[in-house]
Design a protein around this motif. Structure first.
Motif: not given
Lengths: 197, 161
Positions: A28, A99-100, A105, A108-110, A150, A155, B23-25, B50, B62-63, B66-67, B70
């Motif tokens: 990692r 960050y975000k 992650d 996250i809201d529904q 970014i 990451y 949960a993502r649209e 990731v 998620d990353l 995003d990428l 981009q």
């Protein structure tokens, strides 16, 4: 020539050494190409006052840490007490890059989050988290869409960058900072950078 | 009574399904299929940092999203594929590329297999040549006669010794 039968043994031992070294590496830990390069320019809203912005230029002339965090980040919880303790005893400023906060992650809201909802929501969550866990940051800034993240090659939160007086990234720590990594990896470098011009 | 039970179970499982939904649209239907195929093609060459065994085209991290955004943004702004790759490498290093670039540090990676194959073939050829030489041992008349006698079965090895 007599010892020819030993050749496979040596090949085997060689393999063992290489594989053993490989096991010790952390997959990692991606080497950052940004080390010893100027930190990316940014201008982001401050958490304490979203109408004002904070940028790289504001830290000019200081040795400082940029710590990437978010309230949804589990490993940040592990790291946070170390930072809080550190900030009490040290004059090295830590800038928190949130960050975000909303779209990361975890939390996250529904329902769909519209752009005008995002900022107050992020501010709320970030502040709640800092109130609960303590605030080690000289200033926190909001990277809502993760673009600055970014640019810094982030990451996996948390990540921490050590930046020198000229704004050059000197070190990057991926994952939570432990008392040990603080003592062995970060503080000696800080001392070295502060001693330098 | 039974139907109530059934309804309860049905309701519970429906509830679970709803909770389990990611949960993502749904992403909007692509506006520009040509651009989207370029984005996909380039995304397949970029590694998700990731989940490192997936490209950012495959990954739902998620990353990676995003990428991908981009990549899309930059391609639609008219940047070339190389520009986008350079952008990624500047931030994440060569690690972000599935196909490592040819460099001094990666020369073993690129040339290693071919070198090993060539070495193997050379080794094998030398070995075979040596064996052929060993097989064509020249026999003189006496040895030949003795060999034939041995083959027929009436030779006595001790007689020669």
């Amino acid at each position: 020539m007599k010892a020819k039968f030993l050749v496979p043994l040596f090949i085997f031992l060689g393999l063992v050494v290489f594989l053993g070294l490989g096991l010790g590496l952390n997959p990692r830990d991606v080497p950052s190409p940004l080390i010893d390069k100027p930190a990316p320019q940014f201008k982001l809203s401050r958490l304490d006052d979203p109408t004002t912005e904070f940028g790289l230029a504001d830290m000019q002339g200081k040795v400082w840490l940029l710590n990437v965090w978010a309230s949804w980040c589990v490993a940040c919880r592990q790291e946070h007490p170390v930072l809080v303790e550190f900030s009490k005893h040290s004059s090295v400023p830590i800038v928190g890059l949130n960050y975000k906060e909303v779209k990361g992650d975890g939390l996250i809201d529904q329902r769909k989050i519209t752009d005008d909802m995002e900022l107050p929501m992020a501010v709320n969550r970030a502040n709640e988290w800092l109130t609960e866990h303590g605030d080690p940051y000289a200033v926190s800034i909001l990277d809502l869409d993760g673009r600055v993240g970014i640019d810094f090659g982030v990451y996996g939160v948390p990540e921490t960058f050590l930046i020198d007086k000229k704004g050059v990234i000197r070190y990057k720590h991926t994952g939570p900072i432990t008392p040990q990594s603080l003592k062995e990896d970060i503080l000696p470098r800080v001392a070295q950078l502060e001693a330098g011009a | 009574m039974r139907s109530t039970m059934c309804r309860l179970i049905l309701a519970a499982s429906l509830g679970l399904t709803v909770l389990g939904v990611h949960a993502r649209e749904a992403e909007p239907v692509v506006a520009d299929p040509a651009l989207e195929s370029r984005v996909l093609k380039l995304s397949e060459k970029l590694r998700c940092l990731v989940c490192q065994n997936q490209s950012i085209a495959e990954s739902q991290a998620d990353l990676a999203l995003d990428l991908r955004d981009q990549v899309r943004e930059q391609l639609s702004a008219g940047k070339s594929e190389d520009d986008v790759v350079d952008y990624m490498v500047a931030r994440y290093g060569d690690f972000v590329l599935y196909e490592p670039p040819m460099k001094l540090s990666t020369i073993l990676l690129w040339a290693g297999p071919a070198t090993l194959a060539v070495l193997g073939i050379v080794f094998l050829m030398l070995r075979l040549a040596r064996r052929n030489k060993a097989e064509s041992v020249h026999l003189d008349e006496r040895q030949r006669a003795r060999a034939q006698a041995l083959l027929k079965g009436d030779g006595t090895p001790e007689a020669d010794a």
